[in-house]
Scaffold this motif. Sequence first.
Motif, short mmCIF file in Angstrom:
data_model
loop_
_atom_site.label_atom_id
_atom_site.label_comp_id
_atom_site.label_asym_id
_atom_site.label_seq_id
_atom_site.Cartn_x
_atom_site.Cartn_y
_atom_site.Cartn_z
N ARG A 461 35.01 41.14 39.03
CA ARG A 461 36.54 41.33 39.38
C ARG A 461 37.83 40.38 39.28
O ARG A 461 38.78 40.71 38.79
N ARG A 462 37.32 39.31 39.81
CA ARG A 462 38.00 37.57 39.54
C ARG A 462 38.54 37.80 38.71
O ARG A 462 39.25 37.11 37.94
N LEU A 466 42.08 37.87 37.44
CA LEU A 466 42.69 35.99 36.92
C LEU A 466 43.31 36.81 35.18
O LEU A 466 44.94 36.35 34.94
N ARG A 467 42.85 37.64 34.37
CA ARG A 467 43.35 37.14 32.96
C ARG A 467 45.25 38.58 33.37
O ARG A 467 45.84 38.53 32.32
N HIS A 468 44.62 39.11 34.72
CA HIS A 468 46.09 40.47 34.53
C HIS A 468 47.55 39.73 35.45
O HIS A 468 48.68 39.66 35.36
N ALA A 469 47.09 38.51 35.81
CA ALA A 469 47.56 37.69 36.57
C ALA A 469 48.94 36.77 36.17
O ALA A 469 49.59 36.24 35.89
N GLY A 523 42.63 29.95 39.41
CA GLY A 523 41.46 30.90 39.47
C GLY A 523 40.60 30.52 40.61
O GLY A 523 39.40 31.01 40.75
N GLY A 524 41.01 29.56 40.96
CA GLY A 524 40.43 29.25 42.76
C GLY A 524 38.49 29.11 41.63
O GLY A 524 38.12 28.33 41.43
N GLU A 525 37.72 29.54 42.60
CA GLU A 525 36.24 29.23 42.53
C GLU A 525 36.12 29.62 41.18
O GLU A 525 34.79 29.90 41.23
N LEU A 526 36.41 30.42 40.08
CA LEU A 526 35.86 30.36 39.12
C LEU A 526 36.17 28.71 38.59
O LEU A 526 35.74 29.02 37.15
N SER A 527 36.97 28.50 38.69
CA SER A 527 36.77 27.06 38.12
C SER A 527 36.22 25.43 38.92
O SER A 527 36.29 25.47 40.14
N ALA A 528 36.00 24.91 37.99
CA ALA A 528 36.01 23.05 38.66
C ALA A 528 36.76 23.10 39.04
O ALA A 528 37.82 23.19 38.72
N ASP A 529 36.71 21.94 39.57
CA ASP A 529 38.07 21.16 40.30
C ASP A 529 38.69 20.28 38.72
O ASP A 529 38.16 20.03 37.69
#
Length: 551
Positions: A461-462, A466-469, A523-529
């Motif tokens: 879902r996340r 992200l893709r649509h955002a 992407g928030g928690e989808l991504s590393a720092d």
Amino acid sequence: MNTQTHITASPLVADKDWWRGAVIYQIYPRSYQDSTGDGIGDLKGITRRLPHIASLGVDAIWISPFFKSPMKDFGYDVSDYCDVDPMFGTLADFDALIARAHDLGLRVMIDQVLSHSSDQHPWFKESRASRDNAKADWYVWADPEPDGTPPNNWLSIFGGSAWQWDARREQYYLHNFLTSQPDLNFHCAEVQDALLQTVRFWLDRGVDGFRLDTINFYIHDKLLRSNPPLPPEERDDSIAPRVNPYNHQMHLYSKNQPENIAFLERFRALLDEYPAAAAVGEVGDAQRGLEIMGEYTAGDNRVHMCYSFEFLSGDTPTAARVVDVLTKVDEAAPDGWACWAFSNHDVVRHASRWALGHDAQKAFATLLMCLRGSTCLYQGEELGLEEAEVAFDDLQDPYGIEFWPEFKGRDGCRTPMVWEKSNSFGGFSEGKPWLPVAPEHLTQSVAEQEENPDALLHHYRRAVALRHAHRALSKGDLSDLTANGTVVSFTRHDEGEEIFCAFNLSDDAAQIDRPAGQWQQLGGELSADVPEQGKITLKPWQVALARRVQT
């Protein structure tokens, strides 16, 4: 043929470009949700579960065939292109499905099987009756060789010769798949006209598009020339299993004919009569798949998008392979549009095919949503379902029965969807399912994952959100494609937005250089720092996403 028509008004915005960058959710209707207790999924069951699909944030559903059929190949052998098989419900049920889907903001695509019909179709029954009836040339008929053997060496994907003897006409007919799936003769203009009328029937009924089965098989070589052999070193098992002699030929003449382009242009012209209809074609070819995809999607008068089998094969997408595939797509289809899928109803589920753990599945889900092109998700993919083990006595797929045990067929990816674990049937049916529910799937059910914040379902879902955002991810261009060890990276950009994407496709940690300029983690928690300077550190199977800061 049922000729009733019904025009359904869609509340969706009539956006002719909706398909570009869309996320399409594939439903295998026999296995999604049973509403009657007979163990077979149906249209009412799909309608019941549409809220789940809408919750994923996808744009459309693609429903595998539900037309009238003797079910020798589970609906891919059509006996009436304009009616619903009773096991799936009625045309009224389909109307209700479309209305509910549109209310939820979902477009509906259906599977059109145009290359062949069932041998029970009235067209074939008439065609085989004599050599001089009105439909005598609607299928591909040929005289035998003087010694009685087939007219050439063409092979069926399902094993053996692609020619079947018919005692009524004392001729062979062509079948690229089962003997009960005779190939239609696209060299006959009346055949093309009749098939396009069936397409119009469903467009008038309110469908938003089509998935075109075996799009490169429509037209055969008129001269029936034999295919040349394929050198062993060039054989590829992405279309047919290694043990199938189909892999021993270069299929120059049995499919992929240039005349197909003219038919696709007729098909597209029909779709263009409607406000926002679109189509995705399945290109089944191991040698020329990407080239054909480029041909079929070039310009704006053929198919909107196509998918080939590069990421549906057994080759795990390493960083280098991803770069290789995307580079070849760009070369073969610079003017076209790809549709990417990792799993579908014909291949081993990618969680098993690529031996992916939980974190690896998350990484690939995010990668899929960042690729340039449109994407397809296969039912249960959002749950991380692995290939089910189906005992030989439970097999239904004729393909698997033919080549067992070296190739176990397609039943392992077609077992029922799991909605809950409160019974042995996973909430799919009150009766015994047509294929057994895999016991190990029960703990991965929708209900279980809804309660688990770390579940793959929420990750999908996340990733879709992200893709649509970001238009850069859904419709933008792709550049700076690089493989650095186990990390593949690229940049997506559109209308002033630029997004950097990096994926560590490995069980080992990795570091990559941060791109020059100012970037903000995305992407928030989808991504590393993504630090302001220095290198980006990626844990195993970790992703880095960042958007360039506009100054």
